[in-house]
Design an enzyme around this catalytic site. Structure first.
Site, PDB file in Angstrom:
ATOM      1  N   ARG A  49       0.826  -1.208   0.000  1.00 30.59           N
ATOM      2  CA  ARG A  49       0.000   0.000   0.000  1.00 30.59           C
ATOM      3  C   ARG A  49       0.858   1.255   0.000  1.00 30.59           C
ATOM      4  O   ARG A  49       0.616   2.200  -0.752  1.00 30.59           O
ATOM      5  CB  ARG A  49      -0.930   0.006   1.225  1.00 30.59           C
ATOM      6  CG  ARG A  49      -2.144  -0.915   1.128  1.00 30.59           C
ATOM      7  CD  ARG A  49      -1.814  -2.390   1.054  1.00 30.59           C
ATOM      8  NE  ARG A  49      -1.088  -2.854   2.235  1.00 30.59           N
ATOM      9  CZ  ARG A  49      -0.348  -3.965   2.265  1.00 30.59           C
ATOM     10  NH1 ARG A  49      -0.191  -4.703   1.182  1.00 30.59           N
ATOM     11  NH2 ARG A  49       0.275  -4.334   3.373  1.00 30.59           N
ATOM     12  N   CYS A  84      -5.445  -3.680   7.807  1.00 27.19           N
ATOM     13  CA  CYS A  84      -4.301  -2.860   7.396  1.00 27.19           C
ATOM     14  C   CYS A  84      -4.649  -1.381   7.553  1.00 27.19           C
ATOM     15  O   CYS A  84      -5.616  -0.900   6.955  1.00 27.19           O
ATOM     16  CB  CYS A  84      -3.916  -3.148   5.949  1.00 27.19           C
ATOM     17  SG  CYS A  84      -2.621  -2.066   5.293  1.00 27.19           S
ATOM     18  N   THR A  86      -2.888   1.330   6.490  1.00 28.84           N
ATOM     19  CA  THR A  86      -2.635   2.115   5.281  1.00 28.84           C
ATOM     20  C   THR A  86      -3.732   1.908   4.248  1.00 28.84           C
ATOM     21  O   THR A  86      -4.074   2.830   3.500  1.00 28.84           O
ATOM     22  CB  THR A  86      -1.261   1.759   4.682  1.00 28.84           C
ATOM     23  OG1 THR A  86      -0.267   1.792   5.713  1.00 28.84           O
ATOM     24  CG2 THR A  86      -0.865   2.744   3.597  1.00 28.84           C
ATOM     25  N   THR A 131       3.167   3.966   8.855  1.00 33.70           N
ATOM     26  CA  THR A 131       3.952   3.944   7.626  1.00 33.70           C
ATOM     27  C   THR A 131       3.949   5.331   6.993  1.00 33.70           C
ATOM     28  O   THR A 131       3.078   6.165   7.270  1.00 33.70           O
ATOM     29  CB  THR A 131       3.372   2.952   6.603  1.00 33.70           C
ATOM     30  OG1 THR A 131       2.071   3.402   6.194  1.00 33.70           O
ATOM     31  CG2 THR A 131       3.282   1.542   7.182  1.00 33.70           C
ATOM     32  N   LYS A 172       8.614  -7.159   8.882  1.00 33.02           N
ATOM     33  CA  LYS A 172       8.197  -7.772   7.621  1.00 33.02           C
ATOM     34  C   LYS A 172       9.283  -8.665   7.023  1.00 33.02           C
ATOM     35  O   LYS A 172       9.009  -9.782   6.565  1.00 33.02           O
ATOM     36  CB  LYS A 172       7.786  -6.694   6.616  1.00 33.02           C
ATOM     37  CG  LYS A 172       6.449  -6.016   6.921  1.00 33.02           C
ATOM     38  CD  LYS A 172       6.105  -5.007   5.834  1.00 33.02           C
ATOM     39  CE  LYS A 172       4.772  -4.314   6.076  1.00 33.02           C
ATOM     40  NZ  LYS A 172       3.611  -5.208   5.877  1.00 33.02           N
ATOM     41  N   CYS A 202      -0.010   1.228  12.718  1.00 33.30           N
ATOM     42  CA  CYS A 202       0.444   0.206  11.770  1.00 33.30           C
ATOM     43  C   CYS A 202       0.377  -1.126  12.485  1.00 33.30           C
ATOM     44  O   CYS A 202       0.810  -1.247  13.640  1.00 33.30           O
ATOM     45  CB  CYS A 202       1.864   0.491  11.290  1.00 33.30           C
ATOM     46  SG  CYS A 202       2.528  -0.810  10.216  1.00 33.30           S
TER      47      CYS A 202
END
Length: 239
Positions: A49, A84, A86, A131, A172, A202
């Site tokens: 994203r 999520c 974002t 983010t 991640k 996030c």
């Protein structure tokens, strides 16, 4: 299956796993049948994203999420859960794809900030940790500025780079909950930027929060608030 909801996950998978863990752990149960009914869509191949929002990729993640909503709306869940942060940049577009309500995680988190930390004697300084994509699209800032008593505090370039490294490099890429970096970020926001509370905007940050069990610095964890609202709605629908 009746009286169930659908989780739109996989963005990323470890964060979705964390959400499921929190959801199941907090559900009041005395037997297996007390757990909640849900479908989990772990769509791990949804394009990044933030990369799309920042112009680093032409792969539009909203197209994949819209397909998921269209597909799973046929099963008629009571509501959708979008895990999520974002991806909420596309929230209005996504909600247009279905009559079934989608829970709005940033809105839920900000409502809790106002409820728990609002200062009647002045503005509450709310540090936003998310983010770059979430910050640039003002997904949280737009919600925070709805309250006159909340002041948005964004990280400087150095802290934002630390946040990005924690999310992408550590969690991640390496599956590493970097507790030391997490506390360093919170300390700087609390002490150097005089934040009264920090919003974890996030789900990778939520994962680190779950791992560290931070109680030293005041935070509102968006994923945690989403889990609580999911449980509340699911139990109400079951009644």
């Amino acid at each position: 299956m009746k009286k169930f909801f659908t989780i739109l996950g996989g963005m990323g998978t470890l964060a979705t796993e964390s959400f499921i863990h929190v959801l199941n752990e907090r559900t009041p149960i005395h037997a297996d049948q007390d757990y909640l009914n849900y479908l989990l869509v772990n769509h791990a191949t949804v394009p990044d994203r933030t990369d799309f929002i920042l112009g680093k990729s032409e792969d539009d993640p909203s197209l994949a999420i819209k397909e998921d909503i269209q597909q799973y709306s046929h099963f008629q869940p009571d509501f959708f859960v979008l895990t999520c942060n974002t991806a909420h940049h596309f929230f209005d577009e996504l909600q247009k794809e279905t009559d079934i309500p989608i829970l709005h995680m940033p809105r839920l988190a900000v409502e809790q900030v106002n409820k728990k930390f609002a200062n009647g004697n002045g503005k509450t300084r709310v540090g936003l940790l998310a983010t770059e994509g979430t910050i640039q699209t003002k997904v949280y800032e737009d919600e925070l500025t709805k309250f006159d008593n909340l002041e948005v505090v964004l990280p400087d370039v150095a802290i934002q780079q630390d946040v990005t490294n924690l999310i992408y490099r550590d969690v991640k890429e390496n599956h590493f909950c970097n507790e030391e970096l997490f506390y360093q970020i919170l300390r700087k926001m609390a002490e150097d930027f005089s934040c009264d509370v920090m919003v974890l905007g996030c789900t990778e940050l939520s994962l680190v929060q779950e791992f560290t069990q931070n109680t030293k610095y005041p935070v509102v964890d968006a994923q945690s608030e989403l889990a609580d609202e999911t449980i509340r709605r699911a139990l109400d629908n079951r009644a």
